[in-house]
Design a protein around this motif. Structure first.
Motif, short mmCIF file in Angstrom:
data_model
loop_
_atom_site.label_atom_id
_atom_site.label_comp_id
_atom_site.label_asym_id
_atom_site.label_seq_id
_atom_site.Cartn_x
_atom_site.Cartn_y
_atom_site.Cartn_z
N ASP A 1 0.35 -12.49 -0.97
CA ASP A 1 1.70 -11.98 -0.83
C ASP A 1 1.56 -10.48 -0.59
O ASP A 1 0.65 -9.83 -1.11
N LEU B 1 3.07 -8.18 -1.82
CA LEU B 1 3.21 -7.39 -3.04
C LEU B 1 1.97 -7.44 -3.94
O LEU B 1 1.87 -6.71 -4.93
N ASP B 2 1.01 -8.33 -3.63
CA ASP B 2 -0.15 -8.49 -4.51
C ASP B 2 -0.89 -7.17 -4.75
O ASP B 2 -1.37 -6.92 -5.86
N LEU C 1 0.32 -4.13 -4.81
CA LEU C 1 1.09 -3.28 -5.73
C LEU C 1 0.96 -3.82 -7.16
O LEU C 1 0.86 -3.06 -8.12
#
Lengths: 430, 297
Positions: B203, B205-206, B208
């Motif tokens: 993803d 966002l992984d 972050l």
């Protein structure tokens, strides 16, 4: 302008010294029927664990790590040379929602360095919670750190958005605060806790009224944290302070945080190995206060103000009070069963239920997977009557001491010659 | 001896058990097996429906047992069906109504162990599922997420109501090797299991999230066993943050050493700030008041 990754690095690093990760005990609510996400009210969920053994359940960040205060145990104090950063409320809102939707976390724990004034800082923190709740219909867990000097109206507002609010006492006496956290004041902290308790109680009372409309939400509990090992406070003083907060302000939890090395150390507070065993024993003692009906004086008294680091506090108490034992597991009242070393609350309940129908034998206790070695000298059962002599013998304590090599705290880190000396230091007192 | 072959589901066991109980068939006379075992060895024998209806309504079982049975049924141990029937028999025909209060009983203990294992598996699923954003529904505007999880027991149906409550506002699917759950905002439904390759690996966002994980870790209190007892290695392969664990541990000693070698900083004087001044004045007043109080003169 700093990017979000860099801000997150700084403001998560700045928040890690807050031990609280609780996400349980909130009122039941969920996202069904809304466009948002979030639910609370069940057992807390630890979504990950870091190699320090700590649970990651909440996005724990500071709004900003800039701070007017000069607390010498804190990496964010104004004298520290750490890089400063500041989130906008929208950035924290977005991070929380993005992380939540991926099931990395189950809520937000928001705190802040104090900038401009207590009220100004509180307003920034509240704005994040307000947006999450009102704009995004976020029903996940929110823990807000509050500032005792902020106006009561702002603290009440924080309570309306949060599931839990907290103020850290940090150190158990004003004397210690004067040296290490000159801006902080124990009396003002306690007074703010008293107001929060009033609000929490008020809502519970409203809720219980028959036929009354459901009162607006308010945090269901407050908690606090005390640093261990930064000042000279004894365990008796620390537990005394905790006990007072539990009784006077009905705190849900007191967290104990071993003072651990920080970057940017202060000249007033030299770094040393974190007293992890002491912290662990304090948590055990805290459990005895809350769930086992122990009094502080029974665990740590003015005469013996420090917990025994080698043995758990319940076993220590039993060894100091041998006349109480052995206790008959088939007849003793619940409160006495709770005093038996190695017997927890849940197994006490199991014993009380089962013994109504059968006389308990050792085989029964083994089936409950009790710690038999610990238990045996302290109990009698249908087929077990320990010799009184065993209880009286001097060697009983020695029997429970862990073998010497296990006394070393294993920091778990692979050995590195330069730091070995430091890392093998036991917790100071051991 | 009769052999009962059932779908490995609680409802199937319940129907069969009810019927057997109504007919007064003792636990020793039944051999339970389910489709996950080699059932070809056994002859399928349908319980007589008429008998099942008869007298079944007269059987009263403690509600706690039904909860336990539902949970233990999700365990993968092949002995669970027989054990559940034996405990049910003892509770009813055996006249041991208090049996569940006996945590010291072998059978009860066994059921409790299975329930505990299932409960832990459910809890870990709630914790370690990681949703990946795969798109947005053009018609509804709802974000769509997919997760991959490998439970130890057959818990998908027990574990998913939680996700429905928590993530009502987004569309999601949780894929597992034996059963998948899907939510579209109105309906939770289940389909057959799929392979790992059906789920996205990453993803956006992984990274972050890994930034957060790296920075919330305190290198001065490494405690690997505590981490592993709660987050066993078998889960690591599906957790984006787990790839950092080895390096965080390896770097911790050096980081702490760096802190110890940093030159200590002297306190800075207070800046010119009105709030801070008022705070210091308050502290002085309170200290003075306290000194006055404790002064016996």
């Amino acid at each position: 302008m700093m990017d979000i990754t860099r801000k997150l690095e700084i403001l998560a690093d700045a928040a890690k010294y807050d031990a609280s990760c609780a996400s349980s005990g909130a009122a039941r609510k969920d996202s069904r029927g809304s466009k948002g996400v979030g639910s609370t009210g069940g057992a807390g969920i630890c979504h990950s664990y870091t190699p320090d053994g700590r649970c990651v359940s909440l996005l724990k960040v500071l709004m900003t790590n800039a701070c007017l205060y000069d607390c010498h145990y804190c990496i964010n104090r104004r004298s520290s040379n750490v890089t400063r950063a500041r989130f906008t409320p929208d950035e924290v809102v977005q991070l929380t929602l993005d992380f939540y939707k991926r099931n990395y976390i189950e809520g937000l724990f928001l705190s802040s360095g104090i900038i401009r004034s207590a009220d100004h800082t509180m307003e920034l923190v509240i704005e994040v919670a307000r947006k999450l709740r009102e704009v995004h219909q976020f029903r996940g867990y929110i823990h807000l750190k509050t500032i005792p000097e902020a106006s009561q109206e702002l603290i009440a507002q924080a309570g309306r958005y949060a599931d839990r609010i907290s103020i850290n006492v940090e150190l158990p006496s004003q004397q210690s605060l004067n040296t290490l956290a000159p801006e902080k004041n124990l009396a003002r902290t306690e007074s703010a806790m008293g107001h929060i308790r009033g609000k929490i109680d008020e809502r519970y009372a409203e809720k219980r009224k028959p036929d009354a409309p459901k009162p607006p939400p308010f945090a269901t509990g407050q908690s606090t944290q005390m640093l261990v090992g930064a000042d000279a406070s004894t365990d008796a003083v620390i537990l005394g302070c905790a006990d007072k907060l539990y009784t006077a302000h009905r705190l849900r939890r007191v967290y104990y945080s071993a003072f651990s090395p920080i970057p940017e150390p202060s000249a007033i507070l030299p770094l040393k190995a974190p007293p992890l065993i002491r912290e662990h024993r304090l948590y055990q003692a805290d459990w005895l206060l809350r769930f086992y009906d122990f009094k502080v004086e029974e665990i740590a008294s003015a005469a013996a103000p420090h917990l025994d680091l080698a043995l758990d506090p319940k076993l220590s108490w039993a060894l100091r009070n041998r006349a109480t034992f052995p206790v008959d597991v088939n007849k003793a009242p619940r409160e006495l069963l709770l005093r038996i070393p190695g017997l927890g609350v849940r197994n006490v309940e199991r014993i009380v239920r089962a013994r109504r129908y059968t006389g308990l034998r050792l085989a029964d206790l083994i089936r409950l997977r009790l710690q038999m070695k610990k238990l045996l000298p302290f109990i009698t059962a249908v087929d077990h009557h320990p010799a009184k002599l065993g209880l009286d013998s001097d060697s009983l304590r020695a029997r429970f001491l862990p073998p010497p090599e296990q006394l070393e705290i294993n920091f778990g880190a692979p050995p590195a010659p330069a730091a070995t000396d430091f890392l093998s230091v036991r917790s100071g007192e051991l | 001896m009769r052999t009962i072959v059932i779908e490995p589901e609680y409802e199937a066991w319940r129907a069969a058990a009810r019927s057997l109980l109504a007919q007064g068939v003792a636990p020793e006379e039944v051999l339970w097996t389910d489709d996950s075992q080699e059932s070809s060895l056994f002859v399928r024998e349908e319980p007589t429906v008429a008998a099942a209806e008869q007298g079944a309504s007269a059987i009263k079982v403690p509600a706690a047992f039904m909860d336990m049975a539902r949970s233990a049924a999700a365990h993968t141990d092949a002995r669970r069906w027989g054990m559940l029937y034996r405990v049910l028999w003892r509770l009813t025909r055996g006249a041991e109504r208090h049996l569940l209060a006996m945590a010291t009983d072998r059978d009860v203990r066994q059921l409790q162990d299975w329930c505990k294992a299932v409960g832990r598996d459910i809890h870990k699923m709630h914790a370690f599922v990681r949703f990946r954003l795969v798109g947005t529904d053009a018609a509804t505007g709802r974000e769509q997420f997919v997760a991959w999880f490998e439970p130890e027991h057959r818990i998908v149906r027990l574990a998913t109501p939680f996700f429905e409550k928590r993530f009502a506002g987004m569309d999601w699917s949780i894929l597992t090797p034996y059963e998948c759950a899907h939510w579209d905002g109105t309906r939770l439904h289940f389909t057959a299991g799929v392979s790992r390759s059906s789920a996205p690996d990453e993803d956006a966002l992984d990274d972050l999230w890994r930034t957060y994980y790296r920075n919330i870790f305190n290198p001065a209190r490494v405690k690997i066993s505590a981490m592993q007892s709660e987050m066993p290695k078998k889960y690591w392969k599906n957790l984006p943050e787990a790839s950092l664990i080895a390096s965080l541990i390896a770097e911790s000693t050096g980081r702490v050493q760096g802190m110890l070698e940093t030159e200590e900083r002297a306190a800075k004087p207070a800046p010119n700030n009105a709030y801070l001044k008022s705070l210091h004045a308050m502290n002085q007043n309170e200290a003075a008041a306290q000194n006055h109080e404790s002064d016996p003169a």
